[in-house]
Structure formats: C-alpha cells, structure tokens
Design an enzyme around this catalytic site. Sequence first.
Site, short mmCIF file in Angstrom:
data_model
loop_
_atom_site.label_atom_id
_atom_site.label_comp_id
_atom_site.label_asym_id
_atom_site.label_seq_id
_atom_site.Cartn_x
_atom_site.Cartn_y
_atom_site.Cartn_z
N TYR A 166 -16.22 13.90 -16.93
CA TYR A 166 -16.66 12.52 -16.75
C TYR A 166 -17.70 12.52 -15.63
O TYR A 166 -17.50 13.16 -14.58
CB TYR A 166 -15.45 11.64 -16.40
CG TYR A 166 -15.84 10.32 -15.81
CD1 TYR A 166 -16.64 9.44 -16.55
CD2 TYR A 166 -15.48 9.94 -14.53
CE1 TYR A 166 -17.05 8.23 -16.02
CE2 TYR A 166 -15.88 8.73 -13.99
CZ TYR A 166 -16.67 7.89 -14.73
OH TYR A 166 -17.08 6.70 -14.20
N ARG A 207 0.84 -1.21 0.00
CA ARG A 207 0.00 0.00 0.00
C ARG A 207 0.87 1.26 0.00
O ARG A 207 0.45 2.32 -0.46
CB ARG A 207 -0.96 -0.03 1.20
CG ARG A 207 -1.89 1.16 1.28
CD ARG A 207 -3.17 0.88 2.08
NE ARG A 207 -2.92 0.25 3.36
CZ ARG A 207 -2.46 0.85 4.46
NH1 ARG A 207 -2.19 2.15 4.44
NH2 ARG A 207 -2.27 0.19 5.58
N LYS A 256 -8.07 3.29 -19.22
CA LYS A 256 -8.39 3.62 -20.61
C LYS A 256 -7.16 3.47 -21.51
O LYS A 256 -6.67 2.38 -21.67
CB LYS A 256 -8.98 5.04 -20.65
CG LYS A 256 -10.09 5.28 -19.61
CD LYS A 256 -11.27 4.37 -19.84
CE LYS A 256 -12.52 4.69 -19.05
NZ LYS A 256 -12.51 4.54 -17.62
N ASP A 263 -7.54 16.37 -16.19
CA ASP A 263 -7.76 14.96 -16.50
C ASP A 263 -7.34 14.76 -17.95
O ASP A 263 -7.97 15.28 -18.87
CB ASP A 263 -9.24 14.62 -16.27
CG ASP A 263 -9.54 13.13 -16.49
OD1 ASP A 263 -8.80 12.48 -17.27
OD2 ASP A 263 -10.52 12.63 -15.90
N1 PLP Z 1 -11.78 10.33 -16.18
C1 PLP Z 1 -12.36 10.06 -17.35
C2 PLP Z 1 -12.24 11.06 -18.46
C3 PLP Z 1 -13.09 8.88 -17.53
O1 PLP Z 1 -13.67 8.64 -18.71
C4 PLP Z 1 -13.20 7.96 -16.46
C5 PLP Z 1 -13.95 6.70 -16.56
O2 PLP Z 1 -14.72 6.46 -17.45
C6 PLP Z 1 -12.59 8.28 -15.24
C7 PLP Z 1 -11.86 9.46 -15.15
C8 PLP Z 1 -12.68 7.37 -14.06
O3 PLP Z 1 -11.79 6.31 -14.20
P1 PLP Z 1 -11.96 4.87 -13.53
O4 PLP Z 1 -13.20 4.25 -14.12
O5 PLP Z 1 -10.71 4.15 -13.88
O6 PLP Z 1 -12.13 5.08 -12.06
#
Ligand code: PLP
Length: 394
Positions: free
Chosen positions: A116, A63, A212, A187
Amino acid sequence: MKRTKKSAKWGDATLAIHRGEPRHGRGGPVAPEIVRSSTFTFSSTEEMKRWAEGKTSAYIYTRYGNPTLTIAEEKIAALEGAEAAIVAASGMAAISSALLAVLSAGDEVISTAQLYGGTYRLMRDVFPRMGIRVRHVEADLAGVEEMVTTQTRCLYVETPTNPSLRLVDLRRAMELARAFKLTAIVDNTFASPVLQKPIALGFDMVVHSATKYLGGHSDLIGGAVAGSREWVGRVRENIIYLGGCMDPEAAFLLIRGMKTLGVRVARQCKTAMEVARFLERHPKVARVHYPGLASHADHRLARRQMRDFGGMLSFDVKGGIAATRRFCDRVRIFSLAASLGGVESLVVLPIYTSHYRMSKKELERAGVEPGTVRVSIGLEDAADLIEDLRQALR
Ligand code: PLP
C-alpha cells in the site's frame, strides 16, 4: 454483565457475531453499547494506586482502553486466531505502531516493494529520519538471505498486494523469518481473516486497515494489530504514547461491520470472479490482475494459501492513461473513490491515489501502470456491475 464463554470450536461467523459481546439477563440489549466516555471512575484511591502499580487492568481512560474497543479487539483476535489484538485510529496508526514496536534507530526492516502506497511512503520518507533503514524485495522474496545483516529485525509483507494483486508465499516468508530470527509482520487487509490466517503459520503480528473489509461499509477509519499478548502489549504502549487510539463510535461501527464479514467476503469473492472473467475476455482490456484467474502468475499459490480469491482486482485498459481516465469518468454504479472493502463497488486510479508521489521506477516496482484501474467489488448484483463496466469500456 457476564462475558460469553470462550469456545475454541466456534467457526468464524459465530466468533464474529458473539465473541467479546457482554451477555445481559432478560430485557437486556442484544447490540453492544457505545461507551462514549473519555474517562472512568476509580472506586477509591486504593484502586488508583493499584492501577499505577500495574495490579489492575481496570479501564481508566479511553486512550488506554475502553469496553467498546475491547469487544472489537476480542473479535479480531478470535478471527485471526491470535492471543490478543488492539484496535487503532487507522490502518496507518496500526502499521506504524506495530513496526515501531519492533524497530529502533539503527535497525533494518526488509519489506516487499509491492505495498500500500502509504506504508511505502512511511518507510521511504519517515523511517530514515528515525535512523531505521528499509530494504525492499520483490513479492517472491528472492534475495532476502543476501540482504539480511546483523541489524535486520523485521520482515514485513503484504499479500495480496495493493493494487497489483501479487501474492507473497506466507510459508516461505516464515521460513526466512525463522532462519534469520526476524519478527514477521503481514498486512492482511486485502484478504481479511476469512481468507487467510497468518498467525497459524507463525507470523508474529497481523496488521489491518479496519477501514476496509473488517468495517465493510465505508463509514469508519480504523486499524488493528493481532498477535501474542506480549507483542500486542508493546503495540498498545505505542498506541497510548503516540496517541493513535480508536474512537468508541468507530469501534461500534467496526463491531457491527464484523458481524457480516463472512457473508460479505463470500459474496464479494464470487462477484469478483465473474467480473474478472468478463474483463479478461474484453477486447479493450490488456490484462486482468486477479489471483482467481488461471492466467494470474500466483494462481497456484493463491489456491494453496487462500480460502478464496478475494473481492479486489485490478486491470490495465488498452490505450494507457487517456483511455483509462475515459473509462473511469463513465462508470455509473461503481463510484470513483479511494479505499476498498465496502458494500459499494469502487474504481480508482492508483497513480493518483494510493500510489501518488511515487517515481516512474517506484511505480514499476510496485507493479502499477499508468493505465491500471483498481476495482473493489461491493455487494451489488454481478450482472449490474458487469453491465456498468461494459458501457464504460464502450
Ligand atoms: N493497508 C492497506 C493494504 C491499505 O489498502 C490501506 C489503505 O488504503 C492501509 C493499509 C492504510 O489504512 P488506513 O487508510 O485505514 O490508515
């Protein structure tokens, strides 16, 4: 085990393949091992004491850190051009840990409304309970100056946005962050570090859903934060105490995935452009959202800010939700599935997935229509994907 030499001159593909990897002598493995151990031995109680006093960075417990995680972290830091990076159990673990490294009760964050859905709901449903206030702006960042108060600490943006594919001008965001001394977080999931490197523009932290493009094969859940050693250190504290560490098995898959990031993204951009052009000409399609199209509102900004236009697009089918559902239920090569950035092409209805539990007004603000289909382009042949879309639209 020796580490590879650091070279500032390496390109992204070389960094993704070699950075962080241990170098073994003759007969050693080329692929990294998965250190599947929760805990690590101390050589003596003296070393234990030194660790407690912060005098050694030895691995003690996964961790807190693990050699396999470190390889993934060094690659991500190198690709983002950051001093350091940390991996996390998911994109949301990375995002929440990064934001909570900046924000405390009484603080405010200004964020783009186009986000998101999970990040949006974290800010809408969880942060107010922690005494953190969230204010939203449009992707053009108009009105930030009037919104800033003495309590504002952070500017959070996502570009391109999910699923509307709008762009935020990263340079403008940094001007505002500098002017008001806000910590700037972006992001970078949709673009990946192959297409844009916000740290070079001054961003304090870059967050990712490593699930992703970085992972790229729809077989892991992970997240990452890149930034200065100081910021990443603070995020690490949150990962340690909130418990969102990555599993070494997932880190191995992430390391393997990142080695092909460049070739995957290049091919996905090329195919996405072909698909976007096909959809734009199709009589049953009302609008295509792809920054590579000249008709896209942010096309000029995309040319300036991104190395290519990405593998994500969305489009609105004429005939609203009923026609859209008929289309989605008929695709054969595309899978009807949430997530994105993998080798398999996917379609999804954001109103029922990433943007569920959002009001009509919130969806409008997020640029999501009931008939919006989000498309993640994989690595199949472009001609096959286009044929699949043609038959499903028919
Ligand atoms: N940021 C974006 C642009 C996303 O599309 C997503 C998930 O679809 C996330 C963050 C969150 O990621 P995670 O599903 O790996 O927690």
